[in-house]
Design a protein around this motif. Structure first.
Motif, PDB file in Angstrom:
ATOM      1  N   ARG A   1      10.287  -7.391  -0.743  1.00 17.62           N
ATOM      2  CA  ARG A   1      10.561  -7.636  -2.155  1.00 17.62           C
ATOM      3  C   ARG A   1      10.115  -6.454  -3.005  1.00 17.62           C
ATOM      4  O   ARG A   1       9.278  -5.655  -2.608  1.00 17.62           O
ATOM      5  CB  ARG A   1       9.837  -8.903  -2.590  1.00 17.62           C
ATOM      6  CG  ARG A   1      10.377 -10.135  -1.883  1.00 17.62           C
ATOM      7  CD  ARG A   1       9.609 -11.376  -2.181  1.00 17.62           C
ATOM      8  NE  ARG A   1       9.476 -11.571  -3.617  1.00 17.62           N
ATOM      9  CZ  ARG A   1       8.600 -12.403  -4.161  1.00 17.62           C
ATOM     10  NH1 ARG A   1       7.799 -13.099  -3.394  1.00 17.62           N
ATOM     11  NH2 ARG A   1       8.519 -12.533  -5.463  1.00 17.62           N
ATOM     12  N   THR A   2      10.688  -6.353  -4.195  1.00 17.96           N
ATOM     13  CA  THR A   2      10.382  -5.245  -5.101  1.00 17.96           C
ATOM     14  C   THR A   2       8.905  -5.231  -5.463  1.00 17.96           C
ATOM     15  O   THR A   2       8.286  -4.163  -5.530  1.00 17.96           O
ATOM     16  CB  THR A   2      11.239  -5.352  -6.378  1.00 17.96           C
ATOM     17  OG1 THR A   2      12.603  -5.392  -6.001  1.00 17.96           O
ATOM     18  CG2 THR A   2      10.996  -4.172  -7.294  1.00 17.96           C
ATOM     19  N   ASN A   3       8.325  -6.401  -5.666  1.00 19.33           N
ATOM     20  CA  ASN A   3       6.911  -6.490  -6.004  1.00 19.33           C
ATOM     21  C   ASN A   3       6.045  -5.925  -4.880  1.00 19.33           C
ATOM     22  O   ASN A   3       5.072  -5.222  -5.127  1.00 19.33           O
ATOM     23  CB  ASN A   3       6.532  -7.940  -6.304  1.00 19.33           C
ATOM     24  CG  ASN A   3       5.123  -8.069  -6.851  1.00 19.33           C
ATOM     25  OD1 ASN A   3       4.582  -7.141  -7.424  1.00 19.33           O
ATOM     26  ND2 ASN A   3       4.553  -9.235  -6.662  1.00 19.33           N
ATOM     27  N   ASN A   4       6.412  -6.235  -3.643  1.00 22.12           N
ATOM     28  CA  ASN A   4       5.665  -5.727  -2.497  1.00 22.12           C
ATOM     29  C   ASN A   4       5.793  -4.211  -2.378  1.00 22.12           C
ATOM     30  O   ASN A   4       4.837  -3.527  -2.041  1.00 22.12           O
ATOM     31  CB  ASN A   4       6.140  -6.391  -1.210  1.00 22.12           C
ATOM     32  CG  ASN A   4       5.781  -7.859  -1.154  1.00 22.12           C
ATOM     33  OD1 ASN A   4       4.925  -8.326  -1.897  1.00 22.12           O
ATOM     34  ND2 ASN A   4       6.453  -8.589  -0.297  1.00 22.12           N
ATOM     35  N   LYS A   5       7.004  -3.691  -2.649  1.00 23.39           N
ATOM     36  CA  LYS A   5       7.217  -2.249  -2.582  1.00 23.39           C
ATOM     37  C   LYS A   5       6.396  -1.534  -3.650  1.00 23.39           C
ATOM     38  O   LYS A   5       5.804  -0.488  -3.390  1.00 23.39           O
ATOM     39  CB  LYS A   5       8.692  -1.914  -2.754  1.00 23.39           C
ATOM     40  CG  LYS A   5       9.553  -2.302  -1.592  1.00 23.39           C
ATOM     41  CD  LYS A   5      11.004  -1.947  -1.841  1.00 23.39           C
ATOM     42  CE  LYS A   5      11.889  -2.410  -0.706  1.00 23.39           C
ATOM     43  NZ  LYS A   5      13.298  -2.096  -0.950  1.00 23.39           N
ATOM     44  N   THR A   6       6.348  -2.103  -4.838  1.00 26.80           N
ATOM     45  CA  THR A   6       5.577  -1.507  -5.928  1.00 26.80           C
ATOM     46  C   THR A   6       4.088  -1.523  -5.594  1.00 26.80           C
ATOM     47  O   THR A   6       3.389  -0.525  -5.800  1.00 26.80           O
ATOM     48  CB  THR A   6       5.838  -2.266  -7.240  1.00 26.80           C
ATOM     49  OG1 THR A   6       7.233  -2.277  -7.496  1.00 26.80           O
ATOM     50  CG2 THR A   6       5.107  -1.635  -8.396  1.00 26.80           C
ATOM     51  N   THR A   7       3.617  -2.637  -5.086  1.00 24.62           N
ATOM     52  CA  THR A   7       2.207  -2.742  -4.719  1.00 24.62           C
ATOM     53  C   THR A   7       1.854  -1.736  -3.631  1.00 24.62           C
ATOM     54  O   THR A   7       0.819  -1.073  -3.699  1.00 24.62           O
ATOM     55  CB  THR A   7       1.891  -4.169  -4.234  1.00 24.62           C
ATOM     56  OG1 THR A   7       2.234  -5.085  -5.268  1.00 24.62           O
ATOM     57  CG2 THR A   7       0.430  -4.323  -3.886  1.00 24.62           C
ATOM     58  N   LEU A   8       2.718  -1.590  -2.643  1.00 20.27           N
ATOM     59  CA  LEU A   8       2.501  -0.624  -1.576  1.00 20.27           C
ATOM     60  C   LEU A   8       2.466   0.799  -2.131  1.00 20.27           C
ATOM     61  O   LEU A   8       1.569   1.585  -1.795  1.00 20.27           O
ATOM     62  CB  LEU A   8       3.589  -0.754  -0.517  1.00 20.27           C
ATOM     63  CG  LEU A   8       3.552   0.273   0.621  1.00 20.27           C
ATOM     64  CD1 LEU A   8       2.289   0.118   1.443  1.00 20.27           C
ATOM     65  CD2 LEU A   8       4.780   0.121   1.486  1.00 20.27           C
ATOM     66  N   ALA A   9       3.424   1.131  -2.995  1.00 22.56           N
ATOM     67  CA  ALA A   9       3.483   2.482  -3.561  1.00 22.56           C
ATOM     68  C   ALA A   9       2.251   2.806  -4.395  1.00 22.56           C
ATOM     69  O   ALA A   9       1.687   3.903  -4.299  1.00 22.56           O
ATOM     70  CB  ALA A   9       4.740   2.635  -4.408  1.00 22.56           C
ATOM     71  N   VAL A  10       1.805   1.852  -5.194  1.00 27.07           N
ATOM     72  CA  VAL A  10       0.612   2.071  -6.020  1.00 27.07           C
ATOM     73  C   VAL A  10      -0.629   2.206  -5.140  1.00 27.07           C
ATOM     74  O   VAL A  10      -1.488   3.052  -5.386  1.00 27.07           O
ATOM     75  CB  VAL A  10       0.454   0.932  -7.053  1.00 27.07           C
ATOM     76  CG1 VAL A  10      -0.891   0.993  -7.743  1.00 27.07           C
ATOM     77  CG2 VAL A  10       1.571   0.995  -8.069  1.00 27.07           C
ATOM     78  N   GLY A  11      -0.726   1.411  -4.104  1.00 27.08           N
ATOM     79  CA  GLY A  11      -1.870   1.500  -3.196  1.00 27.08           C
ATOM     80  C   GLY A  11      -1.929   2.827  -2.465  1.00 27.08           C
ATOM     81  O   GLY A  11      -2.990   3.446  -2.361  1.00 27.08           O
ATOM     82  N   VAL A  12      -0.786   3.277  -1.967  1.00 30.64           N
ATOM     83  CA  VAL A  12      -0.740   4.568  -1.265  1.00 30.64           C
ATOM     84  C   VAL A  12      -1.042   5.706  -2.236  1.00 30.64           C
ATOM     85  O   VAL A  12      -1.810   6.622  -1.911  1.00 30.64           O
ATOM     86  CB  VAL A  12       0.626   4.767  -0.572  1.00 30.64           C
ATOM     87  CG1 VAL A  12       0.787   6.185  -0.067  1.00 30.64           C
ATOM     88  CG2 VAL A  12       0.780   3.774   0.570  1.00 30.64           C
ATOM     89  N   ALA A  13      -0.467   5.644  -3.429  1.00 31.50           N
ATOM     90  CA  ALA A  13      -0.732   6.688  -4.427  1.00 31.50           C
ATOM     91  C   ALA A  13      -2.212   6.714  -4.807  1.00 31.50           C
ATOM     92  O   ALA A  13      -2.804   7.788  -4.954  1.00 31.50           O
ATOM     93  CB  ALA A  13       0.126   6.458  -5.669  1.00 31.50           C
TER      94      ALA A  13
END
Length: 56
Positions: free
Chosen positions: A2-14
Motif C-alpha cells: 500500500r502507498t502508506n507502507n511505501k511512504t513509511t518505508l521510504a521515510v524510515g530508510v531516508a
C-alpha cells in the motif's frame, strides 16, 4: 504494498541514511557502527514481522 507502507518505508530508510551520514561527518568509524546497528534492527523487525504472518 500500500502507498502508506511505501511512504513509511521510504521515510524510515531516508532517516537511517541521514543519521548515518550525519554521524559520518563527525566520526567515520562510528558511522559504520550506526549503519550496522540499523541493519541489525531492520533484520530483527523483518524476521519478527515474517513470523507473525506465518502464525496467522
Amino acid at each position: 504494498m500500500r502507498t502508506n507502507n511505501k511512504t513509511t518505508l521510504a521515510v524510515g530508510v531516508a532517516g537511517a541514511v541521514l543519521v548515518t551520514a550525519g554521524v559520518g561527518l563527525m566520526h567515520i568509524p562510528t558511522a559504520f557502527i550506526i549503519a550496522g546497528l540499523f541493519a541489525l534492527a531492520w533484520s530483527f523487525l523483518a524476521a519478527r514481522a515474517g513470523s507473525r504472518r506465518k502464525g496467522r
